[in-house]
Motif scaffolding. Structure first.
Motif, mmCIF file in Angstrom:
data_model
loop_
_atom_site.group_PDB
_atom_site.id
_atom_site.type_symbol
_atom_site.label_atom_id
_atom_site.label_comp_id
_atom_site.label_asym_id
_atom_site.label_seq_id
_atom_site.Cartn_x
_atom_site.Cartn_y
_atom_site.Cartn_z
ATOM 1 N N ILE A 84 39.444 -7.094 -23.487
ATOM 2 C CA ILE A 84 40.847 -7.100 -23.383
ATOM 3 C C ILE A 84 41.573 -7.385 -21.964
ATOM 4 O O ILE A 84 42.636 -7.420 -21.930
ATOM 5 N N LEU A 85 40.554 -7.346 -21.004
ATOM 6 C CA LEU A 85 40.873 -7.719 -19.736
ATOM 7 C C LEU A 85 39.739 -8.698 -19.013
ATOM 8 O O LEU A 85 38.667 -8.331 -19.170
ATOM 9 N N HIS A 86 40.161 -9.805 -18.597
ATOM 10 C CA HIS A 86 39.260 -10.578 -17.996
ATOM 11 C C HIS A 86 39.366 -10.231 -16.230
ATOM 12 O O HIS A 86 40.468 -10.897 -15.738
ATOM 13 N N VAL A 87 38.498 -9.952 -15.426
ATOM 14 C CA VAL A 87 38.718 -9.359 -14.304
ATOM 15 C C VAL A 87 37.863 -10.466 -13.343
ATOM 16 O O VAL A 87 36.814 -10.847 -13.572
ATOM 17 N N VAL A 88 38.556 -11.221 -12.322
ATOM 18 C CA VAL A 88 38.134 -12.449 -11.752
ATOM 19 C C VAL A 88 38.486 -12.084 -10.479
ATOM 20 O O VAL A 88 39.329 -11.576 -9.753
ATOM 21 N N TRP A 89 37.661 -12.922 -9.537
ATOM 22 C CA TRP A 89 37.835 -12.855 -8.026
ATOM 23 C C TRP A 89 39.013 -13.771 -7.730
ATOM 24 O O TRP A 89 39.994 -13.907 -7.257
ATOM 25 N N GLU A 90 38.794 -15.052 -8.582
ATOM 26 C CA GLU A 90 40.017 -16.164 -8.428
ATOM 27 C C GLU A 90 40.082 -16.601 -9.729
ATOM 28 O O GLU A 90 39.165 -17.095 -10.689
ATOM 29 N N HIS A 91 41.336 -16.784 -9.977
ATOM 30 C CA HIS A 91 41.844 -17.103 -11.359
ATOM 31 C C HIS A 91 42.331 -18.674 -11.220
ATOM 32 O O HIS A 91 43.200 -19.159 -10.585
ATOM 33 N N ASP A 92 41.251 -19.557 -11.881
ATOM 34 C CA ASP A 92 41.555 -20.861 -11.993
ATOM 35 C C ASP A 92 41.885 -21.579 -13.191
ATOM 36 O O ASP A 92 41.962 -22.658 -13.531
ATOM 37 N N THR A 93 41.726 -21.021 -14.207
ATOM 38 C CA THR A 93 42.199 -21.416 -15.748
ATOM 39 C C THR A 93 42.472 -20.311 -16.662
ATOM 40 O O THR A 93 42.058 -19.310 -16.723
ATOM 41 N N GLU A 94 43.157 -20.519 -17.693
ATOM 42 C CA GLU A 94 43.382 -19.449 -18.627
ATOM 43 C C GLU A 94 42.379 -19.665 -19.726
ATOM 44 O O GLU A 94 41.618 -20.470 -19.858
ATOM 45 N N VAL A 95 42.007 -18.313 -20.314
ATOM 46 C CA VAL A 95 41.162 -18.212 -21.335
ATOM 47 C C VAL A 95 41.583 -17.685 -22.587
ATOM 48 O O VAL A 95 42.569 -16.752 -22.396
ATOM 49 N N PHE A 96 41.192 -18.234 -23.713
ATOM 50 C CA PHE A 96 41.740 -17.987 -25.039
ATOM 51 C C PHE A 96 40.849 -17.180 -25.969
ATOM 52 O O PHE A 96 39.818 -17.451 -25.788
ATOM 53 N N ARG A 97 41.259 -16.220 -26.640
ATOM 54 C CA ARG A 97 40.293 -15.671 -28.030
ATOM 55 C C ARG A 97 40.445 -16.837 -28.961
ATOM 56 O O ARG A 97 41.199 -17.647 -29.147
ATOM 57 N N LYS A 98 39.617 -16.376 -30.129
ATOM 58 C CA LYS A 98 39.359 -17.522 -31.183
ATOM 59 C C LYS A 98 40.898 -17.471 -31.879
ATOM 60 O O LYS A 98 40.968 -18.575 -32.581
ATOM 61 N N ASN A 99 41.646 -16.589 -32.093
ATOM 62 C CA ASN A 99 43.036 -16.559 -32.512
ATOM 63 C C ASN A 99 44.105 -17.361 -31.623
ATOM 64 O O ASN A 99 45.395 -17.190 -32.096
ATOM 65 N N ASN A 100 43.584 -17.818 -30.529
ATOM 66 C CA ASN A 100 44.455 -18.716 -29.618
ATOM 67 C C ASN A 100 45.464 -17.923 -28.737
ATOM 68 O O ASN A 100 46.354 -17.990 -28.179
ATOM 69 N N THR A 101 45.131 -16.280 -28.885
ATOM 70 C CA THR A 101 46.005 -15.521 -28.083
ATOM 71 C C THR A 101 45.141 -15.556 -26.616
ATOM 72 O O THR A 101 43.908 -15.592 -26.633
ATOM 73 N N GLU A 102 45.879 -15.336 -25.499
ATOM 74 C CA GLU A 102 45.523 -15.533 -24.097
ATOM 75 C C GLU A 102 44.896 -14.175 -23.783
ATOM 76 O O GLU A 102 45.463 -13.190 -23.977
ATOM 77 N N ILE A 103 43.670 -14.125 -22.997
ATOM 78 C CA ILE A 103 43.023 -12.895 -22.655
ATOM 79 C C ILE A 103 43.794 -12.645 -20.986
ATOM 80 O O ILE A 103 43.666 -13.504 -20.247
ATOM 81 N N PRO A 104 44.317 -11.268 -20.838
ATOM 82 C CA PRO A 104 45.065 -11.064 -19.878
ATOM 83 C C PRO A 104 43.887 -11.061 -18.589
ATOM 84 O O PRO A 104 42.684 -10.911 -18.851
#
Length: 423
Positions: A84-104
């Motif tokens: 439900i949440l992608h925690v990163v140090w540096e955001h460099d690209t969007e990540v999508f679920r299989k249904n094409n919704t973007e992971i926050p």
């Protein structure tokens, strides 16, 4: 920076949790950070988070960069479908679920104080020996003591694996397992594996049967160590060689299963001839040694059990055909301490565990009374401010160095956590 640092930040809330926003500027409210199970799959399970006006329940995955999601092939793994949440140090690209919704995405670097980063960098900067060597003197004594107990039992758990493997090979014969473990211990570092193979190559039922005649035990052990293969004029050598080949025939033992042992770099008292003779005499004196050491809690009883000499021949020999000044070659107290640390205590621990018994305090008490081991690891810890006063503490420090310091697992270590906690 390592990913485990981000795990540390999330697990212990070491960042500003009140003003969080996703990379898309949606407000984040964390109700439950989730469980850090360190298993396959997402890093934190069963988190509860409000993103915007929507409450989510699911898992949190942590990476240094958003693109690591694809580097690790998470998009192909169903275990990550409930992130439900992608925690990163540096955001460099969007990540999508299989249904094409973007992971926050939460870009953590925007919410971590400089003090936390400075302290982490200070800890992780390479040093001459271990990363925290300059800070060890600052570690709270209570924290260190509790961590030493955990390390001590981690080390016993590791040693127990070899014991359980031997149990399988010996059809759960604890006496046979003890014999194998003692043989390895008597061989020390150089000959330990060879002595273990020698012990495993002789069914323990034979050791039981022949234990009443010590020369037969000595012949079996020295023969399996390939020390009776040559021709010598020595009368004792000829007698042992005759006994060895007689016993091979009697019990139909394989003549091919002999194992080379080393004399090189050993002090004479540690020569394989001496140690194997002492092992033979130990089992000549004590036919039921396992039952005798099982519930021993007194060091003096242990020392009495291991009051073991060699055969008379070895009192003025270290090798066949080479006479030396006469010397009583009894097991030293320091050698028995090594046997206690590396064989008796692990056997007691593993056996109690197999029965569901709790003897932790007894084992700590036992080794607290044993003098500290002397080796390079203990000397280094002493140099940097942690002095070991007994074998319980030295065993803990060896586990710390081998399993945490050497693997830079500082954020899994209570000392590393203590050094960071005030940030």
């Amino acid at each position: 920076m390592k990913e485990d640092f981000l795990h540390y930040l999330w697990k212990f809330r070491k960042f500003d949790t009140l003003n969080l926003k996703t990379s898309n500027d949606q407000e984040i409210t964390i109700i439950n950070f989730g469980q850090y199970l360190q298993l396959a799959g997402p890093d934190f399970f069963n988190a509860q988070i409000i993103i915007g006006n929507q409450k989510w329940a699911g898992n949190v995955e942590i990476h240094l960069k958003s693109s690591d999601w694809y580097v690790h092939n998470h998009e192909k793994d169903a275990a990550y479908d409930n992130v439900i949440l992608h925690v990163v140090w540096e955001h460099d690209t969007e990540v999508f679920r299989k249904n094409n919704t973007e992971i926050p995405v939460l870009e953590l670097k925007n919410y971590v104080s400089k003090d936390v980063l400075i302290n982490y960098q200070k800890l992780m900067t390479p040093k001459s020996w271990i990363l925290c060597e300059k800070q060890l003197r600052d570690v709270d004594e209570f924290v260190l003591r509790n961590w030493q107990e955990r390390l001590f039992f981690e080390r016993l758990e590791r040693k127990s694996k070899a014991i359980y493997e031997l149990l399988e090979k010996t059809n759960n014969d604890w006496e046979a397992v003890l014999f194998c473990m003692l043989a390895k211990n008597f061989g020390l570092n150089t000959n330990g594996e060879s002595f273990l193979k020698i012990a495993e190559s002789i069914p323990f039922s034979i050791i039981r049967k022949e234990s009443f005649e010590v020369e037969n035990l000595e012949a079996l052990l020295l023969g399996k160590a390939a020390l009776l293969n040559s021709d010598k004029e020595d009368t004792y050598f000829k007698d042992l060689k005759f006994r060895y080949f007689y016993l091979l025939h009697k019990y139909q033992l394989e003549t091919s299963s002999e194992f080379q042992v080393q004399f090189f770099k050993h002090r004479p008292d540690n020569f394989p001839t001496i140690r194997l003779s002492q092992l033979a005499h130990l089992y000549h004196l004590h036919q039921n040694l396992f039952s005798k050491i099982l519930n021993v809690t007194s060091l003096e009883i242990i020392y009495d059990l291991f009051q073991v000499n060699t055969s008379t021949y070895w009192e003025n020999h270290y090798q066949f055909d080479k006479e030396s000044p006469k010397k009583n070659k009894k097991l030293s107290r320091s050698f028995v301490d090594l046997v206690l640390i590396n064989t008796i205590v692990p056997i007691q621990f593993a056996y109690a565990k197999s029965l569901g018994k709790e003897i932790s305090e007894d084992l700590i008490t036992m080794l607290t009374a044993v003098a500290p081991e002397k080796n390079a690891i203990i000397d280094k810890f002493n140099l940097f401010g942690i002095k070991a006063n007994n074998s319980f503490e030295t065993q803990s420090l060896i586990q710390l160095k081998n399993e945490y310091c050497n693997k830079t697992k500082c954020l899994d270590c209570a000392i590393g956590m203590e050094l960071l906690k005030n940030c």
